[in-house]
Design a protein around this motif. Structure first.
Motif, short mmCIF file in Angstrom:
data_model
loop_
_atom_site.label_atom_id
_atom_site.label_comp_id
_atom_site.label_asym_id
_atom_site.label_seq_id
_atom_site.Cartn_x
_atom_site.Cartn_y
_atom_site.Cartn_z
N GLU A 45 0.83 -1.20 0.00
CA GLU A 45 0.00 0.00 0.00
C GLU A 45 0.86 1.26 0.00
O GLU A 45 0.56 2.24 -0.67
N ARG A 46 1.98 1.23 0.74
CA ARG A 46 2.86 2.40 0.81
C ARG A 46 3.52 2.65 -0.55
O ARG A 46 3.57 3.79 -1.03
N LEU A 47 4.02 1.59 -1.17
CA LEU A 47 4.63 1.74 -2.50
C LEU A 47 3.60 2.25 -3.50
O LEU A 47 3.90 3.10 -4.34
N HIS A 48 2.38 1.75 -3.41
CA HIS A 48 1.31 2.21 -4.29
C HIS A 48 1.09 3.72 -4.12
O HIS A 48 1.00 4.46 -5.10
N ALA A 49 1.05 4.18 -2.88
CA ALA A 49 0.86 5.61 -2.61
C ALA A 49 2.04 6.43 -3.13
O ALA A 49 1.85 7.50 -3.72
N LEU A 50 3.27 5.94 -2.92
CA LEU A 50 4.45 6.63 -3.44
C LEU A 50 4.41 6.72 -4.95
O LEU A 50 4.82 7.72 -5.54
N TRP A 51 3.93 5.66 -5.59
CA TRP A 51 3.91 5.57 -7.05
C TRP A 51 2.89 6.50 -7.68
O TRP A 51 3.19 7.20 -8.66
N CYS A 52 1.68 6.53 -7.15
CA CYS A 52 0.61 7.25 -7.86
C CYS A 52 -0.18 8.23 -7.00
O CYS A 52 -1.18 8.76 -7.48
N ALA A 53 0.26 8.46 -5.78
CA ALA A 53 -0.45 9.38 -4.87
C ALA A 53 -1.92 8.99 -4.74
O ALA A 53 -2.79 9.84 -4.59
N ASN A 54 -2.18 7.71 -4.86
CA ASN A 54 -3.53 7.15 -4.78
C ASN A 54 -4.48 7.70 -5.84
O ASN A 54 -5.70 7.67 -5.66
N LEU A 55 -3.92 8.20 -6.94
CA LEU A 55 -4.77 8.61 -8.07
C LEU A 55 -5.35 7.39 -8.78
O LEU A 55 -6.33 7.50 -9.49
N ILE A 56 -4.70 6.26 -8.61
CA ILE A 56 -5.19 4.99 -9.11
C ILE A 56 -5.73 4.24 -7.89
O ILE A 56 -5.05 4.20 -6.85
N PRO A 57 -6.92 3.66 -7.96
CA PRO A 57 -7.50 3.00 -6.79
C PRO A 57 -6.60 1.90 -6.22
O PRO A 57 -5.94 1.18 -6.97
N TYR A 58 -6.58 1.82 -4.89
CA TYR A 58 -5.86 0.75 -4.20
C TYR A 58 -6.88 -0.22 -3.63
O TYR A 58 -7.90 0.21 -3.13
N PRO A 59 -6.66 -1.52 -3.68
CA PRO A 59 -5.49 -2.16 -4.26
C PRO A 59 -5.52 -2.09 -5.79
O PRO A 59 -6.57 -2.00 -6.40
N LEU A 60 -4.32 -2.11 -6.36
CA LEU A 60 -4.19 -2.03 -7.81
C LEU A 60 -4.94 -3.18 -8.47
O LEU A 60 -4.84 -4.32 -8.04
N SER A 61 -5.72 -2.85 -9.49
CA SER A 61 -6.42 -3.86 -10.27
C SER A 61 -6.29 -3.50 -11.74
O SER A 61 -6.08 -2.34 -12.10
N LYS A 62 -6.42 -4.50 -12.57
CA LYS A 62 -6.33 -4.28 -14.02
C LYS A 62 -7.39 -3.29 -14.47
O LYS A 62 -7.13 -2.38 -15.25
N GLU A 63 -8.60 -3.45 -13.94
CA GLU A 63 -9.72 -2.57 -14.32
C GLU A 63 -9.50 -1.13 -13.82
O GLU A 63 -9.74 -0.17 -14.55
N GLY A 64 -9.05 -1.00 -12.57
CA GLY A 64 -8.81 0.33 -12.02
C GLY A 64 -7.71 1.07 -12.75
O GLY A 64 -7.82 2.27 -13.01
N LEU A 65 -6.65 0.34 -13.09
CA LEU A 65 -5.56 0.95 -13.84
C LEU A 65 -6.03 1.37 -15.23
O LEU A 65 -5.77 2.50 -15.67
N GLU A 66 -6.75 0.49 -15.91
CA GLU A 66 -7.23 0.80 -17.25
C GLU A 66 -8.17 2.02 -17.22
O GLU A 66 -8.07 2.91 -18.07
N GLU A 67 -9.04 2.08 -16.24
CA GLU A 67 -9.96 3.22 -16.12
C GLU A 67 -9.19 4.52 -15.90
O GLU A 67 -9.48 5.55 -16.52
N THR A 68 -8.18 4.48 -15.03
CA THR A 68 -7.38 5.68 -14.77
C THR A 68 -6.61 6.11 -16.01
O THR A 68 -6.60 7.30 -16.37
#
Length: 171
Positions: free
Chosen positions: A22-45
């Protein structure tokens, strides 16, 4: 190393492995992409970013074709500038100079293909390794917004970095 467009169906599996907390996810995208990372969430973003900012996602691959990095890039036509976001490298490949190689290719694309005069990005102040990598490529810090993001009990500052076409160290 090579760059190619990101393909969600085949490339998501790599990002899923690289963004493993979760921390790496926040560092990576500032939570602009929904957590937890999913294929659908990434594609939508990424689709939303493409519409909103004309952003395109790229994968950096080894010469064998295996993905080792990812980033998104957009052009602001009115300011003749580019912006990099969602920059990440395979965690098992970090420290070997591949991040610098990927960024060098991204900047080559930005300055030579999209013909911008400036490229910028944001990085959290607590992400020291990324900040050092960006500095080695030639980015310089232009501003810091203190306490711009909260993660748990932590407050992170957002550093805005820029590089001009004439600032490239290996021009």
């Amino acid at each position: 190393m090579r760059l190619r467009p990101y393909i969600n169906e085949t490339d998501y599996q790599y990002l899923e492995k690289w963004i493993d907390s979760e921390r790496l996810h926040a560092l990576w995208c500032a939570n602009l992409i929904p957590y937890p990372l999913s294929k659908e969430g990434l594609e939508e973003t990424l689709t939303g970013d493409a519409v909103k900012w004309e952003a395109n996602a790229f994968v950096a691959t080894e010469n064998t074709g295996t993905p080792v990095g990812f980033f998104s890039y957009s052009v602001n036509h009115s300011e003749n500038s580019g912006f990099l976001r969602y920059i990440v490298l395979d965690k098992e490949k970090r420290g070997a100079g591949l991040g610098r190689q990927m960024l060098a290719l991204a900047l080559k694309y930005a300055f030579e293909i999209t013909d911008v005069s400036l490229v910028s990005l944001n990085v959290f102040d607590v992400n020291e390794k990324a900040r050092k990598c960006y500095a080695k490529v030639g980015f310089s810090e232009k501003s810091v917004t203190e306490n711009s993001f909260s993660f748990g009990n932590e407050k992170w500052g957002r550093c805005h970095l820029e590089i001009g076409a004439d600032d490239l160290p290996c021009k």
